[in-house]
Motif scaffolding. Structure first.
Motif, PDB file in Angstrom:
ATOM      1  N   HIS A 102      -7.070  12.930 -15.635  1.00  0.00           N
ATOM      2  CA  HIS A 102      -6.487  11.689 -16.131  1.00  0.00           C
ATOM      3  C   HIS A 102      -6.744  10.524 -15.177  1.00  0.00           C
ATOM      4  CE1 HIS A 102      -3.540  13.230 -19.363  1.00  0.00           C
ATOM      5  NE2 HIS A 102      -4.369  14.215 -19.062  1.00  0.00           N
ATOM      6  N   SER A 103      -6.642   9.344 -15.722  1.00  0.00           N
ATOM      7  CA  SER A 103      -6.696   8.093 -14.964  1.00  0.00           C
ATOM      8  C   SER A 103      -5.317   7.452 -15.051  1.00  0.00           C
ATOM      9  CB  SER A 103      -7.748   7.168 -15.571  1.00  0.00           C
ATOM     10  OG  SER A 103      -7.611   5.850 -15.086  1.00  0.00           O
ATOM     11  N   VAL A 104      -4.683   7.258 -13.894  1.00  0.00           N
ATOM     12  CA  VAL A 104      -3.300   6.769 -13.870  1.00  0.00           C
ATOM     13  C   VAL A 104      -3.158   5.667 -12.818  1.00  0.00           C
ATOM     14  CG1 VAL A 104      -2.275   8.914 -14.700  1.00  0.00           C
ATOM     15  CG2 VAL A 104      -2.668   8.612 -12.258  1.00  0.00           C
ATOM     16  N   SER A 105      -2.048   4.943 -12.893  1.00  0.00           N
ATOM     17  CA  SER A 105      -1.768   3.872 -11.937  1.00  0.00           C
ATOM     18  C   SER A 105      -0.484   4.164 -11.189  1.00  0.00           C
ATOM     19  CB  SER A 105      -1.644   2.532 -12.660  1.00  0.00           C
ATOM     20  OG  SER A 105      -0.443   2.483 -13.419  1.00  0.00           O
ATOM     21  N   SER A 106      -0.316   3.486 -10.065  1.00  0.00           N
ATOM     22  CA  SER A 106       0.924   3.628  -9.291  1.00  0.00           C
ATOM     23  C   SER A 106       2.127   3.263 -10.141  1.00  0.00           C
ATOM     24  CB  SER A 106       0.860   2.747  -8.042  1.00  0.00           C
ATOM     25  OG  SER A 106       0.472   1.417  -8.384  1.00  0.00           O
ATOM     26  N   GLY A 107       2.004   2.188 -10.934  1.00  0.00           N
ATOM     27  CA  GLY A 107       3.121   1.769 -11.777  1.00  0.00           C
ATOM     28  C   GLY A 107       3.473   2.791 -12.838  1.00  0.00           C
TER      29      GLY A 107
ATOM     30  N   PRO B  74       0.805  -1.225   0.000  1.00  0.00           N
ATOM     31  CA  PRO B  74       0.000   0.000   0.000  1.00  0.00           C
ATOM     32  C   PRO B  74       0.840   1.279   0.000  1.00  0.00           C
ATOM     33  CG  PRO B  74      -0.901  -1.588   1.553  1.00  0.00           C
ATOM     34  CD  PRO B  74       0.426  -2.127   1.107  1.00  0.00           C
ATOM     35  N   ARG B  75       2.086   1.162   0.398  1.00  0.00           N
ATOM     36  CA  ARG B  75       2.958   2.342   0.418  1.00  0.00           C
ATOM     37  C   ARG B  75       3.321   2.807  -0.995  1.00  0.00           C
ATOM     38  NH1 ARG B  75       5.739   2.374   5.423  1.00  0.00           N
ATOM     39  NH2 ARG B  75       6.931   4.168   4.673  1.00  0.00           N
ATOM     40  N   TYR B  76       3.234   1.897  -1.966  1.00  0.00           N
ATOM     41  CA  TYR B  76       3.588   2.238  -3.343  1.00  0.00           C
ATOM     42  C   TYR B  76       2.596   3.258  -3.909  1.00  0.00           C
ATOM     43  CZ  TYR B  76       5.465   1.101  -8.055  1.00  0.00           C
ATOM     44  OH  TYR B  76       6.068   1.123  -9.291  1.00  0.00           O
ATOM     45  N   VAL B  77       1.315   3.014  -3.746  1.00  0.00           N
ATOM     46  CA  VAL B  77       0.336   4.000  -4.201  1.00  0.00           C
ATOM     47  C   VAL B  77       0.413   5.249  -3.329  1.00  0.00           C
ATOM     48  CG1 VAL B  77      -1.650   3.184  -2.820  1.00  0.00           C
ATOM     49  CG2 VAL B  77      -2.028   4.288  -5.038  1.00  0.00           C
ATOM     50  N   GLY B  78       0.827   5.084  -2.072  1.00  0.00           N
ATOM     51  CA  GLY B  78       1.054   6.250  -1.220  1.00  0.00           C
ATOM     52  C   GLY B  78       2.135   7.150  -1.780  1.00  0.00           C
ATOM     53  N   ARG B  79       3.194   6.552  -2.280  1.00  0.00           N
ATOM     54  CA  ARG B  79       4.273   7.342  -2.877  1.00  0.00           C
ATOM     55  C   ARG B  79       3.815   8.009  -4.165  1.00  0.00           C
ATOM     56  NH1 ARG B  79       9.490   3.450  -1.151  1.00  0.00           N
ATOM     57  NH2 ARG B  79       9.247   3.994   1.065  1.00  0.00           N
ATOM     58  N   ALA B  80       2.884   7.380  -4.858  1.00  0.00           N
ATOM     59  CA  ALA B  80       2.310   8.000  -6.054  1.00  0.00           C
ATOM     60  C   ALA B  80       1.549   9.271  -5.683  1.00  0.00           C
ATOM     61  CB  ALA B  80       1.393   7.017  -6.770  1.00  0.00           C
ATOM     62  N   VAL B  81       0.753   9.207  -4.629  1.00  0.00           N
ATOM     63  CA  VAL B  81      -0.002  10.380  -4.189  1.00  0.00           C
ATOM     64  C   VAL B  81       0.942  11.480  -3.716  1.00  0.00           C
ATOM     65  CG1 VAL B  81      -1.663  11.272  -2.515  1.00  0.00           C
ATOM     66  CG2 VAL B  81      -2.062   9.055  -3.604  1.00  0.00           C
TER      67      VAL B  81
ATOM     68  N   VAL C  20       7.325   7.929 -14.109  1.00  0.00           N
ATOM     69  CA  VAL C  20       7.432   9.368 -14.337  1.00  0.00           C
ATOM     70  C   VAL C  20       8.206  10.047 -13.211  1.00  0.00           C
ATOM     71  CG1 VAL C  20       6.123  11.519 -14.573  1.00  0.00           C
ATOM     72  CG2 VAL C  20       5.302   9.415 -15.668  1.00  0.00           C
ATOM     73  N   TYR C  21       7.872   9.677 -11.964  1.00  0.00           N
ATOM     74  CA  TYR C  21       8.437  10.368 -10.806  1.00  0.00           C
ATOM     75  C   TYR C  21       9.621   9.637 -10.175  1.00  0.00           C
ATOM     76  CZ  TYR C  21       4.294  13.399 -10.865  1.00  0.00           C
ATOM     77  OH  TYR C  21       3.319  14.300 -11.211  1.00  0.00           O
ATOM     78  N   ASP C  22       9.931   8.467 -10.679  1.00  0.00           N
ATOM     79  CA  ASP C  22      11.094   7.696 -10.226  1.00  0.00           C
ATOM     80  C   ASP C  22      11.037   7.360  -8.732  1.00  0.00           C
ATOM     81  OD1 ASP C  22      13.487   6.325 -10.741  1.00  0.00           O
ATOM     82  OD2 ASP C  22      14.701   8.024 -10.070  1.00  0.00           O
ATOM     83  N   PHE C  23       9.902   6.823  -8.295  1.00  0.00           N
ATOM     84  CA  PHE C  23       9.826   6.292  -6.936  1.00  0.00           C
ATOM     85  C   PHE C  23       9.700   4.777  -7.004  1.00  0.00           C
ATOM     86  CE2 PHE C  23       5.405   7.399  -8.059  1.00  0.00           C
ATOM     87  CZ  PHE C  23       4.752   6.204  -7.799  1.00  0.00           C
ATOM     88  N   TYR C  24       9.922   4.127  -5.859  1.00  0.00           N
ATOM     89  CA  TYR C  24       9.986   2.670  -5.804  1.00  0.00           C
ATOM     90  C   TYR C  24       9.161   2.150  -4.635  1.00  0.00           C
ATOM     91  CZ  TYR C  24      13.895   3.372  -8.982  1.00  0.00           C
ATOM     92  OH  TYR C  24      14.672   3.740 -10.059  1.00  0.00           O
ATOM     93  N   ASP C  25       8.787   0.884  -4.720  1.00  0.00           N
ATOM     94  CA  ASP C  25       8.104   0.235  -3.614  1.00  0.00           C
ATOM     95  C   ASP C  25       9.120  -0.037  -2.498  1.00  0.00           C
ATOM     96  OD1 ASP C  25       6.048  -0.861  -2.159  1.00  0.00           O
ATOM     97  OD2 ASP C  25       5.557  -2.419  -3.606  1.00  0.00           O
ATOM     98  N   LEU C  26       8.641  -0.525  -1.370  1.00  0.00           N
ATOM     99  CA  LEU C  26       9.514  -0.705  -0.208  1.00  0.00           C
ATOM    100  C   LEU C  26      10.658  -1.670  -0.471  1.00  0.00           C
ATOM    101  CD1 LEU C  26       6.907  -0.865   2.705  1.00  0.00           C
ATOM    102  CD2 LEU C  26       8.190   1.112   1.865  1.00  0.00           C
ATOM    103  N   ASP C  27      10.481  -2.607  -1.415  1.00  0.00           N
ATOM    104  CA  ASP C  27      11.547  -3.564  -1.712  1.00  0.00           C
ATOM    105  C   ASP C  27      12.483  -3.079  -2.809  1.00  0.00           C
ATOM    106  OD1 ASP C  27       9.996  -3.772  -3.958  1.00  0.00           O
ATOM    107  OD2 ASP C  27       9.594  -5.928  -3.776  1.00  0.00           O
ATOM    108  N   GLY C  28      12.313  -1.835  -3.252  1.00  0.00           N
ATOM    109  CA  GLY C  28      13.191  -1.277  -4.273  1.00  0.00           C
ATOM    110  C   GLY C  28      12.766  -1.576  -5.696  1.00  0.00           C
ATOM    111  N   SER C  29      11.602  -2.208  -5.868  1.00  0.00           N
ATOM    112  CA  SER C  29      11.125  -2.533  -7.209  1.00  0.00           C
ATOM    113  C   SER C  29      10.113  -1.497  -7.691  1.00  0.00           C
ATOM    114  CB  SER C  29      10.495  -3.926  -7.227  1.00  0.00           C
ATOM    115  OG  SER C  29       9.273  -3.923  -6.504  1.00  0.00           O
ATOM    116  N   GLN C  30       9.780  -1.569  -8.987  1.00  0.00           N
ATOM    117  CA  GLN C  30       8.775  -0.691  -9.581  1.00  0.00           C
ATOM    118  C   GLN C  30       7.733  -1.540 -10.311  1.00  0.00           C
ATOM    119  OE1 GLN C  30      11.219   2.022 -11.997  1.00  0.00           O
ATOM    120  NE2 GLN C  30      10.536   3.709 -10.697  1.00  0.00           N
TER     121      GLN C  30
END
Length: 303
Positions: free
Chosen positions: A260-265, A238-245, A270-280
């Motif tokens: 627009h309609s967009v996804s966390s992925g 859930p932190r991945y979509v949190g980083r998107a926001v 675009v913004y170069d953020f990653y999930d907690l395990d370092g993946s995208q």
């Protein structure tokens, strides 16, 4: 760095799941975050789950922001109106509104046609998914539009492109999730004259507390769930979509996403953020190109 220091956010529906992840990441970016929901340490909602809004608020504060828990049933206009009055009285403004209220995980009857689906459960799902967002926007937006650059994020499941081409395994679920995307588009039109932005955002296959319980795993051993469902390897926290926001909220050019309609992925690229395990993880592209195409589970090129 705290790019959202001085910003005030409301995450409506932040007891668990995406809402909790979003609230934490807004806090990590320095925001003051009001977190709402029905379950507190002294009272549980119909979910009857252990997560509470107080826990979410504490996690926000621990992350570096300021978390404020307020018990609210977003189907009750008086409660939502009182919440916005409290935010106005305590902060004088609202910069970020995240409409994340859902509350219908246990109502959907999958692969059951509308004439066989429980009407009571289906209509309750629509009320939880749609009326809560409408009521919250009705009362919150007059405060948000007082200043330029306000942001509204409508959390849904699926991008407009995906939902337009796929039946979501339930008449009511399909309608609920598509409607939220349309809400963001309508709000984008109404907010544009005030230099504010509305975006529809979907996480991918999210490892919420309920999803982890469903598979009988924890965040520590979540990969074991692939034995039951191989494609679960594309899932995200859930932190991945949190980083998107948080990325949207910190973007001075966020208006480019208006309507627009967009996804966390997508936003991670675009913004170069990653999930907690370092993946995208790029879940929605994976669903189309791998899972829906009938290919074996393989995240190479998608994480």
């Amino acid at each position: 760095m705290k790019p959202l220091a001085g910003k005030v956010a409301l995450v409506a529906g932040a007891t668990r799941g995406a809402g909790r992840g979003i609230a934490i990441e807004l806090g990590a970016a320095g925001a003051t975050v009001y977190v709402t929901g029905r379950t507190t340490r002294t009272q549980r909602s119909e979910y009857n789950r252990p997560e509470t809004i107080e826990e979410t608020a504490e996690l926000v504060t621990h992350a570096g922001g300021r978390g404020i828990a307020v018990q609210v049933d977003h189907l009750e206009p008086d409660q939502v109106q009182a919440l916005i009055a409290q935010i106005e009285d305590e902060q004088g403004k609202l910069d970020i509104l995240v409409n994340d209220v859902w509350g219908a995980e246990y109502l959907t009857q999958w692969n059951v046609p509308v004439w066989e689906h429980s009407l009571d459960r289906g209509l309750r799902m629509l009320r939880l998914a749609m009326d809560t967002h409408i009521i919250t926007s009705h009362f919150a937006l007059p405060l948000l539009i007082r200043n330029k650059n306000g942001l509204v994020v409508e959390i849904t499941d699926g991008t407009a492109e995906y939902n337009d081409h796929n039946y979501r395994l339930s008449f009511f679920y399909d309608l609920a999730k598509a409607s939220v995307i349309r809400m963001a588009r309508a709000l984008a039109h109404e907010l544009a004259p005030f230099s504010c932005t509305a975006v529809a955002l979907t996480p991918g296959w999210m490892r919420s507390e309920i999803m982890l319980d469903h598979f009988g795993v924890t965040e520590e051993n979540w990969r074991d769930a692939a034995a039951k469902e191989p494609h679960f390897i594309i899932s995200e926290t859930p932190r991945y979509v949190g980083r998107a926001v948080a990325a949207l909220a910190a973007d001075p050019e966020v208006a480019r996403w208006n309507g627009h309609s967009v996804s966390s992925g997508q936003l991670a690229q675009v913004y170069d953020f990653y999930d907690l395990d370092g993946s995208q993880p790029d879940c929605w592209r994976y669903l189309v190109e791998v899972q829906d195409a009938g290919k074996p589970a393989n995240t190479a090129g998608y994480r």
